[in-house]
Write an enzyme that holds these catalytic residues in place. Structure first.
Site, short mmCIF file in Angstrom:
data_model
loop_
_atom_site.label_atom_id
_atom_site.label_comp_id
_atom_site.label_asym_id
_atom_site.label_seq_id
_atom_site.Cartn_x
_atom_site.Cartn_y
_atom_site.Cartn_z
N GLY A 153 34.26 16.16 25.93
CA GLY A 153 34.92 16.27 24.65
C GLY A 153 35.60 17.62 24.51
O GLY A 153 35.86 18.32 25.49
N HIS B 226 42.51 19.46 28.44
CA HIS B 226 42.58 18.06 28.86
C HIS B 226 43.92 17.70 29.48
O HIS B 226 43.98 16.84 30.37
CB HIS B 226 42.31 17.14 27.67
N ASN C 169 43.15 11.06 30.54
CA ASN C 169 41.78 11.52 30.78
C ASN C 169 40.83 10.35 30.93
O ASN C 169 40.88 9.39 30.17
CB ASN C 169 41.32 12.43 29.64
N ALA C 170 39.93 10.45 31.93
CA ALA C 170 38.91 9.43 32.19
C ALA C 170 39.54 8.06 32.42
O ALA C 170 39.07 7.04 31.90
CB ALA C 170 37.90 9.37 31.05
N ASP D 80 38.78 14.49 19.85
CA ASP D 80 37.63 14.15 20.70
C ASP D 80 36.57 15.25 20.57
O ASP D 80 35.87 15.58 21.52
CB ASP D 80 38.06 13.98 22.16
N GLY E 171 45.15 22.19 25.74
CA GLY E 171 45.44 22.99 26.91
C GLY E 171 44.40 22.87 28.00
O GLY E 171 44.52 23.53 29.04
N ALA F 294 31.62 12.12 30.15
CA ALA F 294 30.36 12.69 29.65
C ALA F 294 29.40 11.63 29.14
O ALA F 294 28.63 11.88 28.21
CB ALA F 294 30.66 13.71 28.56
#
Length: 416
Positions: free
Chosen positions: A327, A269, A237-238, A291, A267, A158
């Site tokens: 986030g 990410h 993630n990312a 986050d 639940g 993001a």
């Protein structure tokens, strides 16, 4: 830098609740006290002023001032990665926004937090870091976390791609100086030009270098860890995924015995099986984080995450432009419940991941545990792991904003 945990209470004096720190102190007993190094069933703690002076098992030496026989006492939660809450964001750049975010999470048990910033222009980030340094020095925050702009365009999440940049020595130095010693962590993609030298400089400055938003190979991630990186920002993630011929940063972070790994237990990410696998792989190095963006502890709707517009529906935050997850809307209290009730992890391990481990990672000496000499940050949980009471720095927090039925005498047999 002044000790951030000895500062003022961002929520101010609690209204309609007992003062835990009167002259003779307050004894709080409970059905269970989780330190989290030890579990006392039943147990009690003694608070004088802002400090815990005794913690023990069994019956207290005198009648408890507050008796919570059906509840479990745990340390106040420590969130090392939070962008906003209550409708506000640290990117708003105002004292009112800082107060709104900290109070929104405080009523849900988060008694210490870092202020995470997303990618923006160099001048804007420097201005925000300087402003937040004042709040760290006052004790409302424990530090600042730079999540951007030194991120991989391939895993930007993001973050505005037009504002991403390389961690050149000049850019790194400018933000270090702006923070006046209050920047606690910086996330970067170590494969970027100047990435390894930036890791070394951040580490030299006492800032946690975190691997995240990265397309690093296994070898590049290992090199960053060898250079001093010590955190994996929201693991999985990312970042480049795991492949059997190219393990990538996930495996490098999980196998390194000294690396902390952030996990987002919402639940969305992470699948609960992935969350549980990572947590069991290194139970003493897992850090639960939210986050959280502005919609945490706030209604669904349209919000801003830095310069990016976010739409929140059914508690899921996504960029309106690309649909990328932006986030979360978590509180750490909800993350704790999810990790125990859905992912099936032991409560003791989960509490440690939300308290002691992040406090240790961030270098906070007096929070994250219920033990003598520590600040009196306490959360009382019911059997369903819902937050019923919060104490920060010896003061009871008014939770009526989060729970309209809240009363200071609820679940108690006596009050001071």
């Amino acid at each position: 830098m002044p000790d951030p945990v000895r500062g003022s209470d961002p929520a101010g004096p609690a209204r309609g609740a007992p003062e835990a720190g009167r002259a003779s102190g307050t004894i709080v007993s409970a059905g269970r006290v989780l330190t989290p190094a030890r579990s006392f069933t039943p147990g009690w703690l003694h608070i004088i002023g802002e400090e815990i002076v005794e913690v023990a098992a069994g019956i207290p030496p005198r009648s408890a001032d507050v008796a919570l026989p059906d509840l479990t006492l745990v340390p106040g939660f420590v969130d090392a990665h939070v962008h906003g809450g209550g409708g506000a964001s640290f990117m708003d750049g105002t004292a009112e926004a800082v107060r709104t975010v900290t109070e929104a999470h405080l009523v849900h048990g988060t008694t210490s937090m870092t202020a995470s910033l997303v990618t923006d222009t160099p001048d804007r980030l420097a201005s925000l870091v300087r402003m937040l340094a004042d709040h760290v020095e006052e004790g409302a925050l424990v530090g600042t976390h730079l999540e951007g702009p030194w991120l991989s365009p391939a895993h930007r999440g993001a973050h505005d791609p037009a504002l991403l940049s390389d961690p050149t020595p000049e850019r790194v130095e400018a933000l270090i100086e702006a923070g006046r010693g209050t920047v606690r962590m910086a996330t970067l993609a170590p494969e970027l030009p100047s990435g390894p030298s930036a890791v070394r400089r951040l580490t030299q400055a006492g800032i946690l270098a975190a691997v995240g938003h990265t397309d690093a190979t296994y070898a590049e991630a290992r090199a960053a860890l060898d250079a001093g990186a010590i955190v994996g920002t929201h693991l999985f993630n990312a970042m480049r995924g795991v492949h059997h011929r190219e393990p990538g940063p996930v495996i490098a972070l999980l196998e390194d015995p000294d690396a902390y790994v952030e996990l987002i237990a919402d639940g969305i990410h992470l699948h609960p099986a992935v969350l549980a696998h990572a947590a069991r792989a290194k139970p003493h190095m897992v850090v639960l984080v939210t986050d959280a963006m502005a919609a945490a502890a706030a209604p669904d709707g349209t919000y801003m995450l830095g310069p990016m517009e976010v739409r929140v529906e059914d508690r899921v935050a996504r960029l309106t432009s690309t649909g990328a997850i932006a986030g979360s809307t978590l509180t750490l209290a909800r993350a704790v419940r999810y990790a125990v009730q859905v992912a099936g992890l032991p409560l003791e391990d989960v509490v440690r991941a939300a308290t002691q481990t992040p406090a240790t990672m961030l270098g906070l000496g007096r929070v994250g545990q219920l033990r003598p000499g520590h600040r009196a940050d306490v959360v009382a949980l019911d059997a369903g792991l819902e937050v019923r009471h919060v104490i920060r720095a010896g003061r009871w927090v008014d939770r009526s904003a989060a729970d309209p039925s809240w009363r200071p005498d609820r679940h108690t047999s006596s009050l001071p």
